[in-house]
Write a protein that holds these residues in place. Structure first.
Motif, PDB file in Angstrom:
ATOM      1  N   ASP A 130       0.854  -1.180   0.000  1.00  0.00           N
ATOM      2  CA  ASP A 130       0.000   0.000   0.000  1.00  0.00           C
ATOM      3  C   ASP A 130       0.902   1.245   0.000  1.00  0.00           C
ATOM      4  N   PRO A 131       0.566   2.274  -0.775  1.00  0.00           N
ATOM      5  CA  PRO A 131       1.409   3.474  -0.782  1.00  0.00           C
ATOM      6  C   PRO A 131       1.665   4.054   0.601  1.00  0.00           C
ATOM      7  N   LYS A 132       0.710   3.891   1.530  1.00  0.00           N
ATOM      8  CA  LYS A 132       0.928   4.366   2.899  1.00  0.00           C
ATOM      9  C   LYS A 132       2.022   3.561   3.580  1.00  0.00           C
ATOM     10  N   THR A 133       2.069   2.258   3.326  1.00  0.00           N
ATOM     11  CA  THR A 133       3.122   1.418   3.881  1.00  0.00           C
ATOM     12  C   THR A 133       4.468   1.786   3.284  1.00  0.00           C
ATOM     13  N   VAL A 134       4.491   1.941   1.966  1.00  0.00           N
ATOM     14  CA  VAL A 134       5.736   2.295   1.270  1.00  0.00           C
ATOM     15  C   VAL A 134       6.297   3.604   1.808  1.00  0.00           C
ATOM     16  N   ARG A 135       5.411   4.583   1.997  1.00  0.00           N
ATOM     17  CA  ARG A 135       5.872   5.884   2.477  1.00  0.00           C
ATOM     18  C   ARG A 135       6.362   5.795   3.919  1.00  0.00           C
ATOM     19  N   ALA A 136       5.642   5.050   4.784  1.00  0.00           N
ATOM     20  CA  ALA A 136       6.052   4.902   6.175  1.00  0.00           C
ATOM     21  C   ALA A 136       7.386   4.177   6.283  1.00  0.00           C
ATOM     22  N   SER A 137       7.684   3.310   5.326  1.00  0.00           N
ATOM     23  CA  SER A 137       8.955   2.585   5.348  1.00  0.00           C
ATOM     24  C   SER A 137      10.120   3.460   4.907  1.00  0.00           C
ATOM     25  N   MET A 138       9.822   4.653   4.399  1.00  0.00           N
ATOM     26  CA  MET A 138      10.854   5.558   3.863  1.00  0.00           C
ATOM     27  C   MET A 138      11.699   4.856   2.796  1.00  0.00           C
ATOM     28  N   GLY A 139      11.038   4.001   2.022  1.00  0.00           N
ATOM     29  CA  GLY A 139      11.731   3.302   0.942  1.00  0.00           C
ATOM     30  C   GLY A 139      12.420   2.026   1.358  1.00  0.00           C
ATOM     31  N   ALA A 140      12.396   1.680   2.650  1.00  0.00           N
ATOM     32  CA  ALA A 140      13.054   0.454   3.103  1.00  0.00           C
ATOM     33  C   ALA A 140      12.452  -0.782   2.439  1.00  0.00           C
ATOM     34  N   VAL A 141      11.175  -0.711   2.070  1.00  0.00           N
ATOM     35  CA  VAL A 141      10.520  -1.840   1.423  1.00  0.00           C
ATOM     36  C   VAL A 141      11.275  -2.297   0.187  1.00  0.00           C
ATOM     37  N   PHE A 142      11.990  -1.398  -0.465  1.00  0.00           N
ATOM     38  CA  PHE A 142      12.691  -1.745  -1.699  1.00  0.00           C
ATOM     39  C   PHE A 142      13.999  -2.490  -1.439  1.00  0.00           C
ATOM     40  N   SER A 143      14.362  -2.631  -0.171  1.00  0.00           N
ATOM     41  CA  SER A 143      15.552  -3.400   0.192  1.00  0.00           C
ATOM     42  C   SER A 143      15.185  -4.714   0.878  1.00  0.00           C
ATOM     43  N   MET A 144      13.879  -5.012   0.953  1.00  0.00           N
ATOM     44  CA  MET A 144      13.416  -6.180   1.697  1.00  0.00           C
ATOM     45  C   MET A 144      13.087  -7.350   0.782  1.00  0.00           C
ATOM     46  N   ASN A 145      13.276  -8.562   1.327  1.00  0.00           N
ATOM     47  CA  ASN A 145      12.732  -9.772   0.721  1.00  0.00           C
ATOM     48  C   ASN A 145      11.444 -10.091   1.484  1.00  0.00           C
ATOM     49  N   ILE A 146      10.320 -10.069   0.799  1.00  0.00           N
ATOM     50  CA  ILE A 146       9.024 -10.215   1.464  1.00  0.00           C
ATOM     51  C   ILE A 146       8.305 -11.452   0.949  1.00  0.00           C
ATOM     52  N   SER A 147       7.882 -12.301   1.884  1.00  0.00           N
ATOM     53  CA  SER A 147       7.091 -13.479   1.543  1.00  0.00           C
ATOM     54  C   SER A 147       5.744 -13.391   2.241  1.00  0.00           C
ATOM     55  N   LEU A 148       4.688 -13.759   1.533  1.00  0.00           N
ATOM     56  CA  LEU A 148       3.340 -13.780   2.098  1.00  0.00           C
ATOM     57  C   LEU A 148       2.890 -15.230   2.280  1.00  0.00           C
ATOM     58  N   TYR A 149       2.246 -15.490   3.401  1.00  0.00           N
ATOM     59  CA  TYR A 149       1.733 -16.824   3.696  1.00  0.00           C
ATOM     60  C   TYR A 149       0.267 -16.713   4.111  1.00  0.00           C
ATOM     61  N   GLY A 150      -0.558 -17.608   3.593  1.00  0.00           N
ATOM     62  CA  GLY A 150      -1.971 -17.546   3.889  1.00  0.00           C
ATOM     63  C   GLY A 150      -2.331 -18.011   5.278  1.00  0.00           C
ATOM     64  N   SER A 151      -1.444 -18.802   5.908  1.00  0.00           N
ATOM     65  CA  SER A 151      -1.745 -19.341   7.228  1.00  0.00           C
ATOM     66  C   SER A 151      -0.441 -19.634   7.967  1.00  0.00           C
ATOM     67  N   TRP A 152      -0.577 -19.802   9.277  1.00  0.00           N
ATOM     68  CA  TRP A 152       0.586 -20.180  10.084  1.00  0.00           C
ATOM     69  C   TRP A 152       1.138 -21.532   9.629  1.00  0.00           C
ATOM     70  N   GLU A 153       0.269 -22.455   9.297  1.00  0.00           N
ATOM     71  CA  GLU A 153       0.711 -23.788   8.871  1.00  0.00           C
ATOM     72  C   GLU A 153       1.561 -23.698   7.609  1.00  0.00           C
ATOM     73  N   GLU A 154       1.148 -22.868   6.680  1.00  0.00           N
ATOM     74  CA  GLU A 154       1.916 -22.693   5.438  1.00  0.00           C
ATOM     75  C   GLU A 154       3.285 -22.098   5.741  1.00  0.00           C
ATOM     76  N   TYR A 155       3.315 -21.113   6.616  1.00  0.00           N
ATOM     77  CA  TYR A 155       4.588 -20.496   7.002  1.00  0.00           C
ATOM     78  C   TYR A 155       5.494 -21.497   7.713  1.00  0.00           C
ATOM     79  N   ALA A 156       4.953 -22.216   8.703  1.00  0.00           N
ATOM     80  CA  ALA A 156       5.760 -23.148   9.499  1.00  0.00           C
ATOM     81  C   ALA A 156       6.327 -24.270   8.647  1.00  0.00           C
ATOM     82  N   ALA A 157       5.594 -24.675   7.619  1.00  0.00           N
ATOM     83  CA  ALA A 157       6.091 -25.725   6.730  1.00  0.00           C
ATOM     84  C   ALA A 157       7.294 -25.248   5.927  1.00  0.00           C
ATOM     85  N   ALA A 158       7.362 -23.949   5.663  1.00  0.00           N
ATOM     86  CA  ALA A 158       8.456 -23.394   4.853  1.00  0.00           C
ATOM     87  C   ALA A 158       9.647 -22.962   5.692  1.00  0.00           C
TER      88      ALA A 158
END
Length: 240
Positions: A130-158
């Motif tokens: 979201d542009p609000k998130t991007v702005r609050a990060s002061m551009g840090a988002v562009f240096s991050m590796n971001i993964s999305l998981y639909g559930s805790w189980e999906e995350y824990a398996a990875a």
């Protein structure tokens, strides 16, 4: 190109000069276009940065107004969203964070302590792009590796890294007394309002940040900042 932000779309926007410059520096391959305000005061440094993307840059006050919706915005960048599985490594995991501003602040804080991997768990979480998130990060988002998981189980398996779960439980150990691992680890935080469910204590080491009884709790960005510092301070030498 510049239109109202669509959470389900593939494009987002960096609002403001600083995050847009970070976009150009860190994720130029994902940059689509840059809109400049006719009121922008150009500096030599900024002109040099924009020279590298001159073919994607235009002066367009109307485009900025459509995206920013507020005054005093002199630059907007349009870019392609990117997600990346980062595998085993030091990272922060956020379970259903709900506030875009908090999410951006957390990314900026993580980057300050050298943590570049972020897992966001639950489809109802705040939007990392979201542009609000991007702005609050002061551009840090562009240096991050971001993964999305639909559930805790999906995350824990990875992710099998040792998990340190920040939660107010009788069994939680003070963060200052926990022996920090030499290898990869995960710092896990819950929602701003509800924290982590009690059953999550079984998935790792529950930890707590001790504070006075003058407050109920720390807010989420504060907790992440303290946790990130405690687990990375060995990487920093004291400045005398």
């Amino acid at each position: 190109m510049f239109r109202a932000y669509d959470k389900d779309g593939d494009i987002s926007y960096s609002i403001g000069a600083f995050p847009t410059v970070e976009l150009i520096k860190k994720r130029r391959e994902d940059l689509i276009a840059v809109a400049l305000s006719s009121k922008l005061k150009m500096t030599d440094e900024l002109a040099e940065i924009l020279a590298g993307v001159s073919d994607k840059t235009t002066v367009d006050d109307k485009a900025i107004a459509r995206v920013a919706k507020k005054g005093n915005v002199f630059m907007v960048g349009a870019f392609r969203k990117r997600f990346a599985a980062f595998g085993e490594g030091e990272h922060v995991a956020l379970v259903r964070p709900s506030d875009d501003g908090n999410l951006g602040t957390i990314m900026r804080t993580m980057l300050g302590f050298g943590l570049r991997n972020l897992a966001v768990i639950d489809k109802c979480s705040a939007d990392v792009y979201d542009p609000k998130t991007v702005r609050a990060s002061m551009g840090a988002v562009f240096s991050m590796n971001i993964s999305l998981y639909g559930s805790w189980e999906e995350y824990a398996a990875a992710h099998k890294e040792p998990k340190y779960l920040f939660m107010l439980r009788p069994c939680s150990r003070p963060i200052t007394s926990v022996e920090k691992p030499e290898g990869a680890f995960a710092l896990v935080f819950g929602n701003e309002a509800t924290g982590l469910p009690d059953e999550y204590a079984a998935f790792g080491t529950p930890v707590i940040i001790k504070h006075t009884d003058m407050i109920d709790s720390l807010n989420l960005p504060q907790a992440v900042a303290i946790g990130a510092y405690e687990f990375t301070k060995k990487n920093f030498t004291e400045i005398t």
